[in-house]
Design a protein around this motif. Structure first.
Motif, mmCIF file in Angstrom:
data_model
loop_
_atom_site.group_PDB
_atom_site.id
_atom_site.type_symbol
_atom_site.label_atom_id
_atom_site.label_comp_id
_atom_site.label_asym_id
_atom_site.label_seq_id
_atom_site.Cartn_x
_atom_site.Cartn_y
_atom_site.Cartn_z
ATOM 1 N N LEU A 1 9.363 0.256 -2.937
ATOM 2 C CA LEU A 1 10.123 0.802 -1.812
ATOM 3 C C LEU A 1 9.771 0.105 -0.507
ATOM 4 C CD1 LEU A 1 12.115 2.881 -0.737
ATOM 5 C CD2 LEU A 1 10.201 4.498 -0.500
ATOM 6 N N GLY A 2 8.464 -0.033 -0.231
ATOM 7 C CA GLY A 2 8.053 -0.665 1.019
ATOM 8 C C GLY A 2 8.503 -2.113 1.113
ATOM 9 N N VAL B 1 -2.233 1.818 -9.667
ATOM 10 C CA VAL B 1 -1.938 0.395 -9.470
ATOM 11 C C VAL B 1 -2.943 -0.159 -8.464
ATOM 12 C CG1 VAL B 1 -0.256 -1.308 -8.698
ATOM 13 C CG2 VAL B 1 0.512 0.709 -9.947
ATOM 14 N N PRO B 2 -3.737 -1.156 -8.833
ATOM 15 C CA PRO B 2 -4.686 -1.749 -7.880
ATOM 16 C C PRO B 2 -3.947 -2.380 -6.704
ATOM 17 C CG PRO B 2 -5.213 -2.403 -10.135
ATOM 18 C CD PRO B 2 -3.870 -1.743 -10.180
ATOM 19 N N PHE C 1 0.823 -1.210 0.000
ATOM 20 C CA PHE C 1 0.000 0.000 0.000
ATOM 21 C C PHE C 1 0.860 1.265 0.000
ATOM 22 C CE2 PHE C 1 -2.538 3.289 2.124
ATOM 23 C CZ PHE C 1 -3.664 3.280 1.317
ATOM 24 N N SER C 2 1.953 1.229 0.759
ATOM 25 C CA SER C 2 2.830 2.398 0.818
ATOM 26 C C SER C 2 3.469 2.672 -0.535
ATOM 27 C CB SER C 2 3.910 2.199 1.886
ATOM 28 O OG SER C 2 4.749 1.089 1.552
ATOM 29 N N PHE D 1 -0.403 -6.438 -4.029
ATOM 30 C CA PHE D 1 -0.238 -7.377 -2.921
ATOM 31 C C PHE D 1 0.056 -8.773 -3.440
ATOM 32 C CE2 PHE D 1 -1.837 -10.516 0.061
ATOM 33 C CZ PHE D 1 -1.279 -10.105 1.255
ATOM 34 N N ILE D 2 -0.704 -9.233 -4.432
ATOM 35 C CA ILE D 2 -0.504 -10.579 -4.978
ATOM 36 C C ILE D 2 0.868 -10.701 -5.618
ATOM 37 C CG2 ILE D 2 -1.292 -12.210 -6.733
ATOM 38 C CD1 ILE D 2 -4.139 -11.136 -6.265
#
Length: 461
Positions: A438-439, A328-329, A318-319, A334-335
């Motif tokens: 980055l995250g 970007v969804p 998310f970050s 995440f996937i």
């Protein structure tokens, strides 16, 4: 008659040593690392960080060019041969269950827990992930089902929208069994567990269809299919580790969570016997209460670790999204990033069990001499001595540590490369590629430190 039985067990024992599929959990690490590890942890972390920096300046498409597989000139084996090999795997599994029920009660003398811990969960896992697709050749479940029901109609259909969520649940339950059960290595208990899971799988394949059950529910088939994506060779093509992961875009949220379960469970497996964890749950290592008293804290720790890693990964994804200009969804990010953690799970699995494997494989070979505790000495293996003296030699310990730490660092480096390529597929500009990951880059750096710390931490239980 006795000679014939000895011969059969001798031959099948040799097969079991190399190819038998079973279920369970490996033993603990074999020694406490006394080397000064601060410099090694720092070096491994710097290596991962430098990899991230180098990829920032790499031209777009560099990773695809480097990891492009090359075709190989050989034909895949015919299906009937695979059917026979799977039938052999089923026979070996049945014999192991029989040995678990009728053989020695000592887990260190019974082939069922020994093969489960050492041959399958340690050796087979790594071979499947890095070298060769053994599971497709020795998977016992389709062989027995084909034998009993060569042609049958599916009674119920598994909805495709379920994807592999059933396998996620089964894998999480399996990890709970091997980490929190009072005696997961007890031969009788393990035999009942294996037999029960086998029966469940046969019933499931009968009701929902063989292929659907193996692809969506049977957690070990799903596990080996996933970790096999790191392997260098597939379908007459050969490339650098991870090239299959870049080309396979059919993963959904259930696949991402499955990877999180593997990684979190493996990490907690290394954590839950450390002095740090025992102090957190109020256990004095000098007055260890036993596994029975720690069932609930272990389960809470295990499933809490899975939840915590899921949240951390979600925050990392998310970050990154918040810093990029291209939309970007969140679900896609995440996937994609969760799948790139797969090499870390494999690398830590190897490192965590490496020492135990070096000792336990000797016990497996010696136990092949007398699988039913009848006083046999097949192939003269009963006279073999289990050597552990190499763990007291500083030079050997250094080599072992370098091997473990090197595997952890290399797995993180590969994960960083896959993460960078995943980001390139989601955004267009170089700035967005850097900011999107980055995250996750920060997460991988800290996970490197955590993984190397776990390897060096002494055990209090």
């Amino acid at each position: 008659m006795i000679s014939l039985v000895k011969l059969v067990f001798g031959v099948l024992g040799a097969i079991v040593l190399g190819t038998t599929p079973v279920w369970a959990h490996a033993a603990n690490q074999g020694f406490v690392l006394l080397l000064p590890t601060t410099a090694y942890i720092a070096g491994g972390t710097i290596t991962v960080a430098l990899t991230i920096l180098l990829l920032i300046f790499a031209k777009p498409g560099t990773i695809d060019a480097v990891m492009q597989p090359v075709p190989l000139r050989f034909r895949a084996s015919k299906l009937p041969l695979r059917d026979w090999s799977q039938s052999t795997g089923a026979l070996c599994l049945a014999l192991l269950i029989l040995i678990g029920l009728r053989g020695p009660t000592d887990p260190q003398a019974n082939l069922l827990p020994l093969v489960i811990w050492t041959v399958w969960w340690m050796l087979f896992f790594v071979v499947q992930a890095l070298i060769f697709d053994l599971w497709s050749w020795i998977n016992p479940f389709p062989a027995v089902h084909r034998m009993l029901m060569s042609e049958h109609r599916v009674i119920l259909n598994l909805p495709s929208r379920l994807s592999i969520w059933p396998a996620v649940v089964l894998m999480a339950a399996f990890q709970g069994f091997v980490l929190a059960d009072t005696a997961p290595n007890d031969p009788d208990r393990l035999a009942v567990f294996a037999l029960g899971y086998w029966a469940l799988t046969l019933v499931g394949m009968t009701v929902f269809g063989r292929e659907a059950w193996l692809k969506q529910v049977e957690c070990f088939s799903v596990l080996f299919a996933l970790i096999g994506l790191i392997r260098m060779g597939r379908s007459n093509r050969l490339g650098l580790p991870g090239w299959q992961l870049l080309q396979d875009r059919d993963h959904d949220l259930s696949h991402a969570i499955f990877v999180v379960v593997i990684l979190a469970a493996g990490s907690f497996d290394g954590l839950y016997e450390t002095f740090w964890w025992l102090a957190k749950i109020g256990v004095n290592p000098l007055e260890y209460p036993g596994r029975t008293a720690l069932i609930m804290p272990t389960l809470i720790g295990l499933y809490g670790s899975i939840l915590l890693l899921t949240i951390i990964l979600a925050v990392a994804a998310f970050s990154g999204i918040k810093w990029v200009k291209d939309p970007v969804p969140f679900k896609a990010a995440f996937i994609g990033f969760a799948i790139t953690l797969l090499p870390i799970a494999i690398g830590y699995h190897f490192a965590h069990y490496f020492v135990t494997f070096l000792v336990q494989i000797q016990i497996v070979v010696a136990s092949l001499a007398d699988p039913l505790a009848q006083g046999w000495n097949l192939f003269g293996l009963g006279n073999r001595r289990v050597l552990v003296g190499f763990l007291t030699v500083p030079e050997n310990v250094k080599i072992i540590w370098f091997t473990q730490a090197g595997m952890v660092v290399l797995s993180h480096v590969l994960a960083v490369v896959l993460c960078h390529r995943t980001a390139e597929a989601m955004v267009s500009s170089r700035r967005d590629v850097v900011m999107l990951q980055l995250g996750l880059s920060i997460l991988m750096i800290f996970y490197t430190i955590f993984g190397l710390w776990l390897l060096a931490s002494p055990r209090g239980a």
